[in-house]
Enzyme design. Structure first.
Site, short mmCIF file in Angstrom:
data_model
loop_
_atom_site.label_atom_id
_atom_site.label_comp_id
_atom_site.label_asym_id
_atom_site.label_seq_id
_atom_site.Cartn_x
_atom_site.Cartn_y
_atom_site.Cartn_z
N GLY A 140 0.81 -1.22 0.00
CA GLY A 140 0.00 0.00 0.00
C GLY A 140 0.84 1.26 0.00
O GLY A 140 0.47 2.27 -0.61
N ASP A 157 -6.90 -0.17 6.47
CA ASP A 157 -7.31 -1.32 7.29
C ASP A 157 -6.12 -2.28 7.37
O ASP A 157 -6.10 -3.35 6.75
CB ASP A 157 -8.51 -2.00 6.63
CG ASP A 157 -8.94 -3.24 7.40
OD1 ASP A 157 -9.60 -4.11 6.79
OD2 ASP A 157 -8.59 -3.35 8.60
N1 SAM Z 1 -9.19 -5.30 10.73
C1 SAM Z 1 -7.85 -5.81 11.03
C2 SAM Z 1 -7.25 -5.00 12.15
O1 SAM Z 1 -7.87 -4.02 12.55
O2 SAM Z 1 -6.17 -5.39 12.63
C3 SAM Z 1 -7.02 -5.78 9.79
C4 SAM Z 1 -7.55 -6.76 8.81
S1 SAM Z 1 -6.82 -6.91 7.25
C5 SAM Z 1 -6.75 -8.62 7.19
C6 SAM Z 1 -5.14 -6.38 7.45
C7 SAM Z 1 -4.43 -6.56 6.13
O3 SAM Z 1 -3.36 -5.62 5.96
C8 SAM Z 1 -3.77 -7.95 5.97
O4 SAM Z 1 -4.47 -8.67 4.98
C9 SAM Z 1 -2.33 -7.65 5.56
O5 SAM Z 1 -1.83 -8.56 4.58
C10 SAM Z 1 -2.48 -6.25 5.01
N2 SAM Z 1 -1.22 -5.50 4.94
C11 SAM Z 1 -0.22 -5.44 5.86
N3 SAM Z 1 0.77 -4.63 5.41
C12 SAM Z 1 0.39 -4.16 4.18
C13 SAM Z 1 0.97 -3.28 3.23
N4 SAM Z 1 2.17 -2.73 3.46
N5 SAM Z 1 0.29 -3.00 2.10
C14 SAM Z 1 -0.94 -3.55 1.88
N6 SAM Z 1 -1.56 -4.41 2.73
C15 SAM Z 1 -0.89 -4.70 3.88
#
Ligand code: SAM
Length: 283
Positions: A140, A157
């Site tokens: 992201g 998120d």
């Molecule tokens: N609702 C949850 C919380 O509050 O902790 C978060 C849920 S969602 C599954 C979090 C997502 O962020 C994960 O699928 C993870 O792979 C993604 N993520 C972590 N780092 C990221 C990055 N640098 N770019 C995009 N997505 C990322």
């Protein structure tokens, strides 16, 4: 009958445990350890690197508050960016707004999208296949640094500020998000549970203030993110956006024809009233 216990290891000195009635999926992805298991109280649970991310039974709290508060405060949101959110819960709630014309979801780990589509389909509820959805598998931070797309609302998120999620709490990331927001745009972000993660309040305020005139919080009570109320980061240049009159919120909520289980216009406004100990953490 429990197969055993899943013990969440987000904190050193306190832990929460879930009885595991079934393990549906477990794998080490390119980025993190992914497990989906069943618990008699929370239903299906997704955990990444040992940290609970989303549960079938309480996901509506967080997904409704992270989506409807910025979109109904904005009032004319057409283009929304979701960073992270690979389970599809935020995407589902964002796309319930017919006024939203595009929802771009940038998730670093394809296996999270694939696993949640397969093992937790009730969370995305078909949102991944909505023609307005654009699913991008990328970091992201890299995406916002270079995209030429512009958004009315950005919803971060993410996982917690460890591992792949760390870059999504950097000042550079917030600055790049500001670049991608249209005038009057709003950024919201997952900002942890202040009682157990107090440091994340001053950390993100200082960094978000470098890019936005207003950097504050609103609160939500998410049972599986234990330790009390959860803080959701709020950043914008429009000071009035956090103070939309109740009558206007009720009008927009009615026009959107949303059936919600947690969000109400009254709670929208009330959620910006911070507990004193949280307000004291804001520098
Ligand atoms: N609702 C949850 C919380 O509050 O902790 C978060 C849920 S969602 C599954 C979090 C997502 O962020 C994960 O699928 C993870 O792979 C993604 N993520 C972590 N780092 C990221 C990055 N640098 N770019 C995009 N997505 C990322």
């Amino acid at each position: 009958m429990a197969l055993g216990w899943f013990e969440e290891k987000l904190y050193r000195e306190v832990r929460q445990s879930f009885a595991v009635s079934k393990i549906l999926h477990r794998a080490q992805s390119e980025h993190q350890d992914v497990v989906v298991f069943e618990n008699p109280v929370y239903g299906r649970v997704l955990a990444l690197d040992g940290v609970v991310q989303v549960t079938q039974k309480d996901e509506y709290v967080y997904h409704e508050m992270m989506s409807h508060v910025p979109i109904l405060a904005h009032g004319k949101a057409k283009d929304v960016l979701i960073v992270g959110g690979g389970d599809g819960g935020i995407l589902r709630e964002v796309l319930r707004h017919r006024s939203v014309k595009s929802a771009t979801l940038v998730e670093i780990d394809r296996s999270v999208v694939d696993m949640c589509r397969k093992w937790m389909p009730s969370v995305s509820a078909g949102a991944f296949d909505d023609k307005r959805a654009d699913i991008v598998i990328a970091d992201g931070a890299a995406f916002v640094a270079k995209t030429d797309k512009r958004f009315d609302v950005i919803i971060v998120d993410s996982t917690d500020p460890v591992g792949p999620g760390e870059v999504l709490f950097a000042a550079r990331f917030y600055k790049a998000c500001k670049r991608c927001l249209k005038p009057g745009g709003i950024l919201v972000n997952q900002n942890g549970v202040p009682f157990l993660q107090p440091g994340e309040i001053p950390m993100t305020v200082r960094r978000r203030r470098k890019a936005f005139k207003v950097a504050s919080f609103y609160m939500a009570a998410v049972p599986s993110y234990y330790g009390g109320l959860m803080a959701l980061g709020w950043a914008t240049d429009d000071a009035k956006a956090a103070d939309v009159p109740l009558a206007m919120l009720r009008k927009r909520f009615a026009a959107a024809r949303l059936k919600t289980h947690y969000y109400t216009p009254e709670l929208h406004r009330a959620s910006f009233a911070l507990p004193a100990f949280v307000a004291d953490l804001v520098p």
